[in-house]
Design an enzyme around this catalytic site. Structure first.
Site, PDB file in Angstrom:
ATOM      1  N   CYS A  43     -19.274  22.723  -3.982  1.00 53.52           N
ATOM      2  CA  CYS A  43     -18.927  22.761  -2.559  1.00 53.52           C
ATOM      3  C   CYS A  43     -20.129  23.093  -1.680  1.00 53.52           C
ATOM      4  O   CYS A  43     -20.075  22.899  -0.460  1.00 53.52           O
ATOM      5  CB  CYS A  43     -17.805  23.763  -2.326  1.00 53.52           C
ATOM      6  N   ASP A 277     -10.664  18.813 -12.565  1.00 48.64           N
ATOM      7  CA  ASP A 277     -10.358  17.523 -11.942  1.00 48.64           C
ATOM      8  C   ASP A 277      -9.672  16.547 -12.882  1.00 48.64           C
ATOM      9  O   ASP A 277      -9.009  15.610 -12.427  1.00 48.64           O
ATOM     10  CB  ASP A 277     -11.652  16.873 -11.432  1.00 48.64           C
TER      11      ASP A 277
END
Length: 438
Positions: A43, A277
């Site tokens: 991020c 993910d």
């Protein structure tokens, strides 16, 4: 001594291995990571490009050497797991530096290979994607080496918006294109207007319903017929799960290549877990499947799997709420709950309020738009969204906690706000949602 093999060394894999070691001092733990770096902050990458994070070292938590020294966990970077034999409980590993292959046995296998960025498929020296620290370094080095000025950003999801903002803040001149008129799909379409307003305010060009048709050097031909020149292209057109190596095993994949897991993050094959993910689960508050490829889910899954492997088989995952947020220049966009396109599966009503984020007479006030969808059958909250320059994050986090505890929209009237003029109202926006719903 049990051997635990982890595939992937970023948010899910490295965290899970670390948590296992905290609970289990004896097991042999080895992580295989196909890329150069481990345990970096995904991020943070757009903010490294924008030089908001002043030194890339702050985005890198551990090196393999430091990880082993601190935790006695072996991490092998540039080592890609290319096959799984779940009957023999082995993985085939490719050393990407030497091109040698070898087999590694396991007692427990944790899959956290993440996802890869999609590419438009053009052969070009000026196109880049952003998924890891290597990509970040490549983008930064290209900008510096080629005196980049004009950058085309393709796509209008969270990463593309963050990249565009950071390129602008770095002093470059970005342009945004998107293949449809539906931008930032995690947010209600009509609540995205401030994105376009922020672009207009800064005279940043953008075109919706636009695509690249051809790239010839720095000359870009678009589907609209326009021809323009750019120094660099950054593609943000989604991701796909890194599950190709799993296809030859007995592990079940869904039609998109993700791994369905149960509430213990177990796959359909014994002794194999999937987190991050790659894994799909379900919502916490409604009976629907959910794939939420964000950091919180990877870290929560890592802790649950670590507890399971350490012997606590009572701990289970209760589901996602899909809480998400993005900053775009002066605005914050946040939402929680089912996606906008999933609302059609419910008989729902919507209630919304727009008012100042704090007391109107206190300086610096700006409008905050808060919207809540609720199920008419039980009045429980299905989804909430907030957009504003201030206070969107805390309202959505409060509503996330309300949804976690299955509160009804009516019970929002009972929310006791921490009130002072710089922060809120005696009757907060959340209270007003509850009153308006009655």
């Amino acid at each position: 001594m049990p051997k635990i093999v982890v595939v992937g060394a970023v948010a899910g894999g490295a965290t899970c291995a670390s948590q296992i070691r905290r609970l289990d001092k004896e097991s042999d733990i080895i992580i295989f990571e196909k890329d150069r770096d481990m345990s970096f902050a995904n991020c943070a990458l757009p903010y490294v490009i924008g030089e908001v994070v002043e030194d890339r070292k702050y985005a890198l938590a551990y090196t393999p050497e430091k990880f082993y020294d601190r935790k006695q966990i072996t991490v092998k970077t540039y080592h890609e797991v290319i096959a799984i034999n779940d009957e023999r409980q082995t993985v085939t590993v490719l050393n990407r530096k030497t091109n040698e292959q070898f087999e590694e046995s396991y007692d427990k296998l944790i899959l956290s290979p993440g996802a890869s960025a999609n590419s438009l498929g053009f052969e070009s020296d000026i196109t880049f994607t952003l998924r890891n620290l290597e990509d970040t370094d490549a983008i930064d080095q290209f900008i510096k080496a080629n005196q980049v000025d004009k950058v085309l950003v393709v796509g209008a999801g969270y990463v593309s918006l963050e990249v565009l903002e950071n390129l602008y803040e770095r002093g470059l001149h970005p342009t945004l294109i998107h293949r449809s008129d539906k931008i930032n799909k995690l947010m209600d379409a009509d609540m995205n207007q401030p994105i376009l307003d922020e672009l207009d305010k800064r005279e940043i060009p953008y075109r919706l319903n636009e695509e690249i048709d051809a790239i010839n050097g720095n000359e870009i031909t678009f589907k609209s017929g326009k021809v323009e020149h750019y120094d660099m292209i950054i593609e943000g057109v989604g991701t796909h799960p890194n599950s190709k190596f799993i296809e030859s095993s007995n592990i079940k994949l869904d039609r998109k290549g993700f791994i369905p897991v149960n509430d213990k993050f177990e796959t359909n094959v014994p002794n194999i877990y999937a987190i991050g993910d790659i894994a799909t689960s379900h919502y916490r508050h409604v009976d629907l499947p959910a794939s939420v490829p964000l950091a919180w889910g990877a870290h929560r899954a890592a802790s649950i799997v670590a507890e399971q492997i350490a012997g606590n088989d009572t701990i289970e995952f209760k589901g996602f709420l899909g809480n998400n947020i993005v900053k775009f220049f002066d605005y914050t966009f946040a939402s929680v709950g089912v996606k906008p396109n999933e609302l059609k599966q419910f008989d729902y009503k919507m209630v919304e309020v727009t008012q100042g984020a704090h007391a109107n007479y206190y300086p610096g006030n700006s409008p905050l738009h808060l919207r809540v969808y609720y199920d008419t059958s039980n009045r429980q909250i299905l989804r909430a969204a907030a957009v504003g320059k201030e206070g969107a994050d805390k309202r959505i986090d409060v509503l996330s906690m309300a949804m976690m505890n299955q509160l009804t929209v009516d019970e929002l009237t009972e929310f006791e706000v921490a009130y002072a003029p710089p922060y809120s109202h005696p009757k907060d926006l959340i209270n007003m949602i509850g009153y308006k719903a009655k």
